[in-house]
Design an enzyme around this catalytic site. Structure first.
Site, PDB file in Angstrom:
ATOM      1  N   ALA A 112     -18.148  23.299  41.578  1.00 58.32           N
ATOM      2  CA  ALA A 112     -18.008  21.555  41.877  1.00 58.32           C
ATOM      3  C   ALA A 112     -16.822  21.479  39.795  1.00 58.32           C
ATOM      4  O   ALA A 112     -17.203  22.347  39.315  1.00 58.32           O
ATOM      5  CB  ALA A 112     -19.145  21.068  41.689  1.00 58.32           C
ATOM      6  N   GLU A 132     -22.274  17.777  36.658  1.00 58.34           N
ATOM      7  CA  GLU A 132     -21.387  17.217  36.522  1.00 58.34           C
ATOM      8  C   GLU A 132     -21.663  16.240  36.474  1.00 58.34           C
ATOM      9  O   GLU A 132     -21.048  16.050  35.649  1.00 58.34           O
ATOM     10  CB  GLU A 132     -20.033  17.373  38.501  1.00 58.34           C
ATOM     11  CG  GLU A 132     -20.649  18.517  38.710  1.00 58.34           C
ATOM     12  CD  GLU A 132     -19.923  20.129  38.105  1.00 58.34           C
ATOM     13  OE1 GLU A 132     -18.644  19.752  37.332  1.00 58.34           O
ATOM     14  OE2 GLU A 132     -20.169  21.170  38.480  1.00 58.34           O
TER      15      GLU A 132
END
Ligand code: TRP
Ligand code: ZN
Length: 875
Positions: A262, A298
């Site tokens: 990600a 993230e």
């Protein structure tokens, strides 16, 4: 192929800065036009040219302060645009044409399942437009996205949406404004026809943040867990670190073609579907935990990475090591902390220790690279996280928090270095941490030797510690590290002894010793009887501990240590001993028998109904082949596999009744639940089934078939189909077929189906994998598929990949030949499987070297693959 290295010591501050960027994208099916307006400002008056990065761009127009630039004022090469003699401050207008529809490298702007998306870290932005594509150039971005309304109803970029409109030709547009200055690697754009799941989060200061997860329409029912995880992460970061989200909207887009896990683009994360989509019937417990941790990772980057970023890519661990540490702490708080720590260490030992011991070893902060994409490594990430963890171990949680606060106070909005982070930790705590910086500069896994000595007359226990670090490519001689060694001393009934060092007046409980010298002794007073030391508790440093415990002491620690990590570790060490002992016995020509200590350990564990099932499962899992291989001077691939299988079967036979009883007792009734207790029970039950399956009995096969049919969740289904497929029962092929038929519309489940076939230890696996390359669901352009089939075979099937005839290596070379022109990043990663050739016997060494040489002989090799292959051969 010649490629030049980038060196840390060559770092220079940028000669120009960019204050403001205005981008306009006209997305099309046969090309995309990108217009950019950059507000540039000269920083260094000694420099008289501006060099912008740019690759695979067609330059359509160039203006300086809105006037077309004459040809003699600039020059374009394959990777730069140079402006001669620009003014001290000016606006540069650049128009480029790019081809996302042809982009298979998945870097820059590309298409995934018909949608546009971007991946800019680390150097993808230069494939979008000419720019100062380096992390220390931070600018404010405004982005206008224009596209056909019908095909691309959603137009997303960083920051907040500020304006939108329609064009007469069926196109529409949206303008986005990101108020926070950022480096180009955090830029993102997504355009497509996507479903959306919406929620919101109220920050502790009372601001409402819109949360949106975008995915293909038929997958919106698989986003709930990701959303719940996001909200937990947002709350946790406020509570643990006082960090709050800073925009009005936080978006996540799940795409099926993605090189990594990600990406933390400001306000617009782009994710591999693998780390978003989950439903109990399609995702395993491990998948659910993985999603929780990557979503958090993230999100945490918003502060550790985005608000404070890296000065240059050598500092990558500044954001990655720190953010991995943060996601590990989060996962430990959300789930069983002990099991989370064990998983982290298992992973470090299976992947990072081998890297640190091989030709691609590099420090947590490397000093040189050819292709930066090759440095998103387990060393930078996982060892980097261990380094950050050591600050916390040394300074305590509060001290660490003070250091973090000072770090943000000093550096918010800046691009900084690992020294800056260390200085914040040191200054906030009034400590000198200069020796600690060696963890960033020196590669290699240190060995920590421990020896205890008890003096009954003086009631004194002396712990002698010695450290050393093997040579690595960047340095032969190492200076001693500052190693935090968490210790406790146990008395004969397993209780913790009070600890008082000679120079102290009062005793404390367990504590952290600081080893700073090559050799050092710690003297504990008032020790009533010879204790059993519990060392490196919680794995307090990324080192290899060597201590000559007796088997009885390890059994004792496995049963009594109050440090759960060390209970597990003692069990692991007994497993390692058992395997190595079998190999030694065979070398002397003797037959194998089940080592009695291991049998005894299992007897105790299987009878233990007070320990957390998740921990029991970890303790009942034999050390991985990768970790075992680490313990051998020359890896005996077949011997290791045979010994491990012998133990698996031997333990199953010896404890058959106990395993069966546990399987019965642990059956989870009622609806699927993701709580820790249920996860632990499923894991332990599946582990027991794994032992029982080694016996190949009809009874177990029936049990597995029933589980496959009746399970309402993927954890139990996958365990069952894997054990069936890896066994000998004739029904295995039909079971595989029907599993595929059932799940063919779920790409992530199909990935599991590829992997479980690629990791079968059956003799015909390679042949079968080659057949699967032709399967309609396989696609070489999709990284998840490549990892699921090719990656799994090369990295998680040692006996078959390292077949003595070299067929596994030849297979990998063929895949690299096909993949490198399409996606060099993925090709280079696969090649990792060939880099540790020195660890093998002469025959395999020659074959592996030959394979690497064949790759180096290829024409038009990418720098990515070139760097890995050439360093592997040189090391
Ligand atoms: N920064 C990403 C992370 O959170 C890493 C990453 C995602 C990446 N995609 C990438 C790195 C592509 C290199 C290339 O860890
Ligand atoms: Zn990261």
């Amino acid at each position: 192929m010649t490629a030049s290295a980038v060196l840390l010591k060559d770092y220079r501050a940028p000669a120009f800065l960019i204050d403001q960027v205005e981008l306009r994208f006209e997305l099309g099916e046969t090309g995309t036009r990108v217009s950019s307006r950059l507000q540039l400002r000269r920083q260094d008056s000694a420099i008289d040219a501006l060099h912008l990065h740019g690759e695979q761009l067609e330059l359509l127009g160039l203006t300086l302060d809105d006037k077309p630039l004459p040809a003699h004022r600039y020059q374009v090469t394959a990777d730069t645009l140079t402006l001669f003699d620009p003014p001290a401050q000016f606006t540069l207008g650049v128009e480029t044409l790019i081809h996302p529809e042809l982009n298979t490298a998945l870097e820059g702007l590309y298409k995934s399942s018909g949608n546009f998306c971007t991946q800019c870290e680390p150097e993808g932005f230069r494939k979008i437009t000419y720019y100062l594509d380096r992390p220390d150039v931070m600018a404010r971005f405004t982005t206008t996205v224009v596209a056909e309304r019908e095909r691309y109803p959603m137009l997303l970029s960083n920051g907040n949406p500020v304006e939108r409109g329609e064009l007469a030709d069926g196109r529409h547009w949206v303008r986005w404004e990101d108020p926070f200055p950022k480096p180009s690697y955090l830029f993102a754009l997504v355009a497509g026809d996507l479903g959306c799941v919406r929620d919101q989060f109220v920050t502790r200061s009372g601001r409402t943040v819109a949360l949106e997860i975008y995915t293909e329409h038929d997958k919106v029912d698989q986003c709930a867990h990701a959303m719940a995880s996001l909200k937990k992460a947002m709350r946790w970061d406020e509570e643990r670190f006082g960090l709050e989200y800073d925009l009005d909207i936080y978006m996540i887009v799940a795409v099926s073609d993605f090189n990594m896990g990600a990406m933390e683009n400001k306000g617009l994360n782009v994710f591999n579907t693998k780390f978003v989509l989950a439903r109990p019937d399609t995702a395993t417990d491990a998948d659910f935990l993985g999603i929780e941790s990557v979503i958090a990772h993230e999100y945490f980057h918003n502060w550790t990475g985005n608000r404070v970023t890296c000065r240059d890519w050598f500092q990558l661990s500044l954001k990655e090591g720190l953010t991995v540490f943060r996601d590990q702490e989060f996962s430990a708080d959300m789930n069983s902390a002990a099991v989370a720590r064990i998983d982290d260490v298992r992973n470090l030992r299976a992947l990072q220790f081998p890297q640190d011991a091989g030709p691609l070893a590099h420090p947590v902060r490397p000093e040189s690279y050819i292709e930066i994409n090759n440095f998103y490594t387990v060393t930078v990430y996982e060892k980097g996280a261990e380094v950050v963890r050591m600050y916390q171990t040394l300074l305590g949680r509060e001290g660490f928090r003070k250091g973090m606060d000072l770090y943000f106070q000093r550096h918010d909005g800046q691009a900084v270095t690992c020294e800056d982070f260390c200085a914040a930790m040191a200054d906030a705590n009034g400590r000198d941490l200069s020796q600690f910086m060696r963890w960033y500069r020196q590669a290699g896994t240190p060995t920590l030797k421990a020896r205890g000595e008890y003096d009954a007359a003086q009631r004194r226990y002396t712990l002698h510690l010695a450290q050393s670090c093997p040579p690595t490519p960047e340095a032969a001689d190492k200076e001693p590290f500052l190693i935090p060694v968490a210790v406790g001393l146990l008395d004969r009934d397993g209780s913790e002894l009070p600890l008082r060092l000679s120079d102290e007046t009062a005793a404390t409980g367990a504590r952290v010793l600081e080893l700073t010298q090559a050799e050092q002794s710690f003297v504990f007073e008032d020790v009533p009887a010879a204790p059993v030391p519990s060392l490196l508790r919680g794995f307090s440093a990324p080192v290899k501990l060597v201590c000559d415990y007796s088997d009885e002491e390890l059994l004792f620690l496995a049963a009594h240590d109050s440090d759960t990590f060390n209970r597990w570790e003692a069990a692991q060490q007994l497993g390692v001993r058992a395997v190595l002992q079998l190999l030694a016995v065979r070398a002397e020509g003797h037959a194998w028998s089940l080592p009695s200590t291991l049998a005894e350990l299992f007897a105790r564990l299987l009878a233990d109904d007070s320990t957390d099932p998740a921990l029991l499962e970890q303790m009942l899992t034999l050390p991985s082949e990768a970790y075992l291989a680490e313990q051998m001077a020359v890896i005996d691939v077949d011997g290791l596999f045979a010994a491990r299988e012998f133990l698996r079967k031997g333990l199953a036979l010896h404890h058959r009744a106990a395993f069966n009883a546990l399987v019965e007792r642990l059956a989870v009734h009622g609806a699927y639940s993701l709580d820790g207790e249920a996860i632990g029970r499923r894991a332990l039950r599946n582990r027991c089934l794994d032992y029982l399956a080694s016996l190949e009995s009809a009874l177990v096969h029936t049990m597995l078939s029933r589980q496959l049919e009746s399970a309402d969740n993927m954890t139990e289904q996958l365990a069952a189909i894997t054990l069936i497929a890896h066994g000998e029962h004739p029904a295995r092929l039909a079971a595989l077929e029907s599993f595929y038929t059932r799940w063919q519309r779920e790409a992530l489940v199909v990935d599991k189906w590829f992997t479980l076939q690629a990791t079968s230890k059956r003799a015909d696996t390679l042949k079968h994998v080659c057949t699967l390359l032709q399967h309609p669901a396989f696609n070489l352009r999709n990284p998840n598929k490549v990892r699921a089939l090719v990656g799994a075979f090369c990295n998680n099937n040692a006996v078959r990949f390292h077949a003595a005839d070299g067929s596994g290596y030849a297979f990998l070379v063929e895949r690299i030949v096909e993949l490198d022109p399409l996606n060099p990043q993925i090709a280079a990663r696969l090649l990792g499987a060939l880099t540790r050739w020195r660890q093998y016997d002469a025959g395999r060494q020659a074959l592996m070297r030959g394979a690497l040489e064949r790759i180096l002989d290829l024409r038009g090799l990418s720098p990515d693959v070139f760097e890995i292959a050439s360093k592997a051969l040189a090391g």
